[in-house]
Design a protein around this motif. Structure first.
Motif, PDB file in Angstrom:
ATOM      1  N   ILE A 265       0.638   4.448  -2.507  1.00  0.00           N
ATOM      2  CA  ILE A 265       0.427   5.826  -2.040  1.00  0.00           C
ATOM      3  C   ILE A 265       1.573   6.723  -2.522  1.00  0.00           C
ATOM      4  O   ILE A 265       1.361   7.857  -2.971  1.00  0.00           O
ATOM      5  CB  ILE A 265       0.297   5.871  -0.500  1.00  0.00           C
ATOM      6  CG1 ILE A 265      -0.933   5.069  -0.049  1.00  0.00           C
ATOM      7  CG2 ILE A 265       0.224   7.302  -0.005  1.00  0.00           C
ATOM      8  CD1 ILE A 265      -2.247   5.535  -0.656  1.00  0.00           C
TER       9      ILE A 265
ATOM     10  N   GLU B 174       0.831  -1.194   0.000  1.00  0.00           N
ATOM     11  CA  GLU B 174       0.000   0.000   0.000  1.00  0.00           C
ATOM     12  C   GLU B 174       0.869   1.249   0.000  1.00  0.00           C
ATOM     13  O   GLU B 174       0.534   2.263  -0.619  1.00  0.00           O
ATOM     14  CB  GLU B 174      -0.940  -0.002   1.213  1.00  0.00           C
ATOM     15  CG  GLU B 174      -1.992   1.073   1.126  1.00  0.00           C
ATOM     16  CD  GLU B 174      -3.246   0.765   1.934  1.00  0.00           C
ATOM     17  OE1 GLU B 174      -3.959   1.718   2.248  1.00  0.00           O
ATOM     18  OE2 GLU B 174      -3.498  -0.422   2.231  1.00  0.00           O
TER      19      GLU B 174
ATOM     20  N   THR C 148      -9.648   5.835  -0.078  1.00  0.00           N
ATOM     21  CA  THR C 148      -9.694   7.074   0.705  1.00  0.00           C
ATOM     22  C   THR C 148      -8.289   7.602   0.973  1.00  0.00           C
ATOM     23  O   THR C 148      -8.065   8.819   0.943  1.00  0.00           O
ATOM     24  CB  THR C 148     -10.435   6.873   2.045  1.00  0.00           C
ATOM     25  OG1 THR C 148      -9.816   5.822   2.784  1.00  0.00           O
ATOM     26  CG2 THR C 148     -11.887   6.526   1.813  1.00  0.00           C
ATOM     27  N   ARG C 149      -7.340   6.705   1.203  1.00  0.00           N
ATOM     28  CA  ARG C 149      -5.955   7.162   1.388  1.00  0.00           C
ATOM     29  C   ARG C 149      -5.413   7.819   0.119  1.00  0.00           C
ATOM     30  O   ARG C 149      -4.678   8.804   0.178  1.00  0.00           O
ATOM     31  CB  ARG C 149      -5.037   5.982   1.768  1.00  0.00           C
ATOM     32  CG  ARG C 149      -5.108   5.555   3.221  1.00  0.00           C
ATOM     33  CD  ARG C 149      -3.956   4.643   3.585  1.00  0.00           C
ATOM     34  NE  ARG C 149      -2.667   5.344   3.590  1.00  0.00           N
ATOM     35  CZ  ARG C 149      -1.487   4.733   3.685  1.00  0.00           C
ATOM     36  NH1 ARG C 149      -1.416   3.418   3.772  1.00  0.00           N
ATOM     37  NH2 ARG C 149      -0.368   5.434   3.672  1.00  0.00           N
TER      38      ARG C 149
ATOM     39  N   LYS D 208      -4.234  11.666   0.045  1.00  0.00           N
ATOM     40  CA  LYS D 208      -2.860  11.998  -0.358  1.00  0.00           C
ATOM     41  C   LYS D 208      -2.886  12.932  -1.570  1.00  0.00           C
ATOM     42  O   LYS D 208      -2.099  13.879  -1.663  1.00  0.00           O
ATOM     43  CB  LYS D 208      -2.080  10.717  -0.673  1.00  0.00           C
ATOM     44  CG  LYS D 208      -0.649  10.928  -1.125  1.00  0.00           C
ATOM     45  CD  LYS D 208       0.178  11.738  -0.119  1.00  0.00           C
ATOM     46  CE  LYS D 208       0.715  10.889   0.995  1.00  0.00           C
ATOM     47  NZ  LYS D 208       1.706  11.645   1.844  1.00  0.00           N
TER      48      LYS D 208
ATOM     49  N   ASP E  14     -10.649   1.576   2.070  1.00  0.00           N
ATOM     50  CA  ASP E  14      -9.620   2.276   2.857  1.00  0.00           C
ATOM     51  C   ASP E  14      -8.495   2.774   1.948  1.00  0.00           C
ATOM     52  O   ASP E  14      -8.003   3.895   2.104  1.00  0.00           O
ATOM     53  CB  ASP E  14      -9.041   1.343   3.932  1.00  0.00           C
ATOM     54  CG  ASP E  14     -10.109   0.826   4.889  1.00  0.00           C
ATOM     55  OD1 ASP E  14     -11.121   1.536   5.061  1.00  0.00           O
ATOM     56  OD2 ASP E  14      -9.942  -0.276   5.441  1.00  0.00           O
TER      57      ASP E  14
END
Length: 650
Positions: free
Chosen positions: A397, A393, A435-436, A440, A432
Motif C-alpha cells: 500500500i 500488505e 480494493t485497498r 489509496k 481486499d
C-alpha cells in the motif's frame, strides 16, 4: 559439399500462409556463413513461433557466441505455424533455418532451448519435418545430435527418449566445449560412430546423455534408482555456470526482427541468479549464485547494442533487476546519457520492497510512463510467509501510494492460485488487497480514474525447488477458487469496476505439472498428443486439455501411474525424484528443510546480506554472490551533439 537452400521451394508456399515475413530471414545483425568454410554446424531452435522466439536472449547469445568462432556456423529455426506445416508436408519441404534456409537435418547439432515444457510437442513437429527419427535410439551418425537446454532441461526426463543430450545451466561455455568435442571426433574420422561421440560428451560430467542411464521402478510406481549403463559415465551431471558475466557481453549485435515480436526493444542482462529464496521460483533456485554485471559493462553493452540496432528502448533484464546493488546509479547514468535520444528504460516486474520513486522516475524519464507491475504472488500475509515472498500488505500500500501520488494511474498485481497450504480465504484476500490499492490511489491522487489489474496464474510445482515435493491443486479446485474471487470483485459496487481481473483456468497448469515433474513414462503421452495433432501448447487457441487427458488415459495406466500421480500427489523425503541425478548445485536436504520451513510458515532472509544458509551452491563453485559495488559511475554521462550514441534504422 555445400548444402542447398530450400528457399526456392519454400517461397512458392509463402503467399498461402499467415505472416510469411517470419520465414524469410535476413534480419539486421543476422549471420550467414559459407557451409564449406566451417566444420561444426549448429541449428538453434526456440520451439515457438518467430514472434516469441526471436527476442529470446538465450538463443540470441548462443547464436552470436558460436558464429564468432572460426570454423563454426550457427543458424536459427523456429516453429512453423500449422498452415505452413501442412504445406511443407504436402510439398516435401523440410524444417529449415531462417538464416540460410538450410535443412535442419543437415547440421551437426540441433540445439533446442526450452524455457517452458509446453514446447515439447513443437520439438517433435520440428524433428519430424526435419526427417530426424523421433527417438534417439533410431538415429545414425548421419543425423544431428539433438541437444536440449534452457530451464526445462533441469528435468529432461519426459523427453529423454527424444533427446541425445541435455545441458543444464549456462550455455555460453557449454556450447563451445561441445563444439570442440564434435570437431575433434570429426577430424579423427568419426571413430566409434555416434555412440563414441556421445560417450565423449557424457564423460565430461556436464553433458547428460539419457540413453546411457537406466531407470528402475518400484512396484508402487516410484523410481528405485537411476543407473549409468556405460563405464566412465558419471552418476550425477553437474550444471554449467558462467562466473564472470563481464567476460561474456552478449549479445553484442542483437537481432532486429522483421516481423512484429513480443518484445520490441534491446535487452541487457544486468545480473544472473537470485538469492531472495522465493520457494516457488525455479529460475531463482537453479541460477544461483548471484553474478552481477558491472556498471561499466552494462553501459558498454547498452551503447554498442543501441548503435547496432536503432532500438529506442532498453530492457534491463534479470530475475529481480531492482536488486542489482548499483541499480540507482545504472538507471540514472543511462537516463542521463540517452536523454537527448529519448531512449526509454524498462525493468521487468519490480519487487514491492525494491521499488522507489527515484528509480521509477529515472526509468520513465526518456520513455513513456506505462503501468507498474508488482508481484505479491500470495493473497494473504500467511501465504506470503509460506512462499517466502517477504512483502507485507503495508509495504504494498505504501509503494502504490507513492506511485499514484507521483502521477501513475495504473498498477498491475500478479498472484498465483494453488500455492501449498492455500485456502479459499487466502485467495479471497486478493480482492481486499485490490480494493485497498484503489482506495489509496484515489485518496493520494484525488482522482477517480485509478486502475488496478489483478492477474492470476496457476501454481505449478517445479523441480529443484522446495516445492518439488508439494501436491498440485486440481484444475477443478483452481477454477472454483478463482470463480469465488471473481464473484467477490464483481460484487463490489464501489471499487469493482476499477479492478481488472485476468486469470488462466487450471487446465494448462495440470498439463505443465505433468511435464515439469514427469519421468520417462510421460514421453509416451507427449508422443501420443503430437500424433493426434497437438501443437503450440503454450497458445490458448491451440492448447487442448482433452487431447492431453485422452493421451494420458491411453499411455499411463498400463505403466501403473496416472495424471494425478504426477500432479496432485505429495512426495515424501525418501522418494527418488526423476531429476535427482541432475545437480543444480542445491543440496537436497537443504531444499527439504526449506519445504518444512514453508509448512511452518517460516521466512528466510536473502543470503546476500545475511549469513550463509548452506544451500550448497557457493562451496561447489568456490564462490560467493558476485556483487558489482564498484563505486564507478557510467561515463560519459552527457552526450556531445556531434557524437550520437544510437543509430536509427528506419
Amino acid at each position: 559439399m555445400p548444402v542447398e537452400s530450400v528457399f526456392p521451394r519454400l517461397e512458392a508456399l509463402l503467399p498461402h500462409v499467415q505472416k510469411p515475413i517470419q520465414y524469410v530471414g535476413g534480419e539486421l545483425n543476422s549471420t550467414v556463413k559459407e557451409w564449406d568454410a566451417t566444420d561444426v554446424r549448429w541449428a538453434l531452435m526456440y520451439p515457438d513461433a518467430y514472434e516469441v522466439g526471436l527476442p529470446n536472449q538465450g538463443v540470441m547469445i548462443l547464436y552470436e557466441v558460436l558464429n564468432e568462432r572460426e570454423g563454426v556456423l550457427a543458424e536459427r529455426t523456429y516453429s512453423v505455424w500449422p498452415d505452413l506445416e501442412k504445406l511443407m508436408r504436402e510439398h516435401d519441404v523440410p524444417q529449415f533455418t531462417v538464416d540460410g534456409h538450410r535443412p535442419v537435418g543437415a547440421f551437426d547439432v540441433f540445439g533446442i532451448s526450452f524455457a517452458t515444457e509446453l514446447g515439447y510437442t513443437n520439438m517433435l513437429t520440428a524433428l519430424e519435418l526435419a526427417g530426424i527419427p523421433l527417438e534417439s535410439r533410431d538415429r545414425t551418425e548421419d543425423h544431428p545430435l539433438v541437444i536440449a537446454g534452457g530451464h526445462a532441461a533441469f528435468n529432461p526426463e519426459p523427453v529423454a527418449d527424444f533427446l541425445d543430450c541435455a545441458i543444464v545451466g549456462d550455455g555460453e561455455q557449454a556450447v563451445l566445449e561441445v563444439t570442440g568435442i564434435i570437431r575433434a571426433w570429426k577430424a579423427e574420422g568419426r571413430p566409434g560412430g555416434r555412440e563414441e561421440l556421445l560417450l565423449r560428451l557424457a564423460r565430461t560430467g556436464s553433458v547428460y546423455v539419457p540413453g546411457f542411464y537406466d531407470v528402475e521402478y518400484l512396484s508402487d510406481g516410484r523410481i528405485a534408482r537411476v543407473v549409468p549403463n556405460r563405464s566412465g559415465v558419471p552418476w550425477r551431471i553437474s550444471k554449467h555456470t558462467v562466473m564472470d558475466l563481464d567476460e561474456w557481453p552478449y549479445p553484442k549485435q542483437p537481432l532486429v526482427p522483421l516481423a512484429e515480436t513480443v518484445h520490441e526493444r534491446m535487452s541487457v542482462e544486468i545480473f544472473r541468479g537470485c538469492t531472495r529464496g522465493c520457494r516457488f521460483c525455479q529460475a531463482g533456485m537453479i541460477t544461483r549464485p548471484v553474478r552481477e554485471r558491472s556498471i561499466t559493462g552494462i553501459g558498454d553493452m547498452v551503447e554498442k547494442g543501441l548503435k547496432a540496432t536503432g532500438f529506442e528502448e532498453v530492457g534491463l533484464l534479470s530475475l529481480s533487476s531492482a536488486d542489482h546493488s548499483e541499480i540507482g546509479d545504472i538507471a540514472k547514468g543511462l537516463a542521463d546519457r540517452y536523454e537527448e535520444d529519448k531512449v526509454g528504460l524498462s525493468l521487468p516486474s519490480t519487487r514491492v520492497d525494491a521499488f522507489n520513486i527515484d528509480l521509477a522516475n529515472e526509468l520513465t524519464r526518456n520513455g513513456r510512463r506505462s503501468g507498474l507491475t508488482f508481484a505479491p504472488e500470495g493473497g494473504s500475509e500467511r501465504l506470503r510467509k509460506v512462499i517466502n515472498k517477504m512483502v507485507s500488505e503495508e509495504d504494498l500500500i505504501r509503494t502504490v501510494a507513492t506511485a499514484y501520488g507521483n502521477g501513475w494511474r495504473q498498477v498491475k498485481l500478479y498472484f498465483m492460485c494453488g500455492l501449498p497450504t492455500e485456502t479459499d480465504e487466502d485467495v479471497l484476500q486478493i480482492a481486499d488487497m485490490a480494493t485497498r490499492v484503489i482506495a489509496k490511489g484515489r485518496e493520494v491522487s484525488g482522482a477517480n480514474d485509478i486502475r488496478c489489474t489483478v492477474s492470476i496464474g496457476g501454481f505449478v510445482p517445479k523441480p529443484h525447488t522446495p516445492f518439488q515435493w508439494s501436491p498440485q491443486l486440481s484444475a477443478e479446485e483452481t477454477d472454483a477458487r478463482l470463480k469465488k474471487l471473481r464473484d467477490k470483485i464483481r460484487a463490489d459496487k464501489k471499487y469493482g469496476r476499477s479492478i481488472g481481473f485476468r486469470y488462466h483456468d487450471g487446465k494448462p497448469g495440470i498439463v505443465e505439472g505433468l511435464l515439469s515433474r514427469g519421468d520417462r513414462r510421460v514421453g509416451a503421452v507427449i508422443r501420443e498428443v503430437h500424433a493426434q495433432g497437438g501443437r503450440f501448447d503454450g497458445w490458448r487457441e491451440y492448447f487442448s486439455y482433452d487431447l492431453w487427458m485422452a493421451a494420458a488415459e491411453k499411455a499411463l495406466p498400463p505403466l501403473g501411474v496416472d495424471v494425478d500421480w504426477y500432479t496432485t500427489r505429495e512426495r515424501g523425503y525418501e522418494e527418488v525424484l526423476p531429476w535427482d541425478h541432475l545437480d543444480s548445485g542445491l543440496d537436497k536436504d537443504w531444499l527439504w528443510e526449506d519445504w518444512q520451513d514453508a509448512l511452518d510458515e517460516t521466512e528466510v532472509e536473502d543470503c546476500r546480506w545475511t549469513p550463509c544458509f548452506d544451500c550448497g551452491v557457493c562451496p561447489q563453485f568456490d564462490t560467493w554472490p558476485q556483487l558489482s559495488e564498484s563505486g564507478k559511475k557510467l561515463l560519459p554521462l552527457t552526450v556531445t551533439k556531434d557524437a550520437p550514441t544510437s543509430g536509427h534504422t528506419h
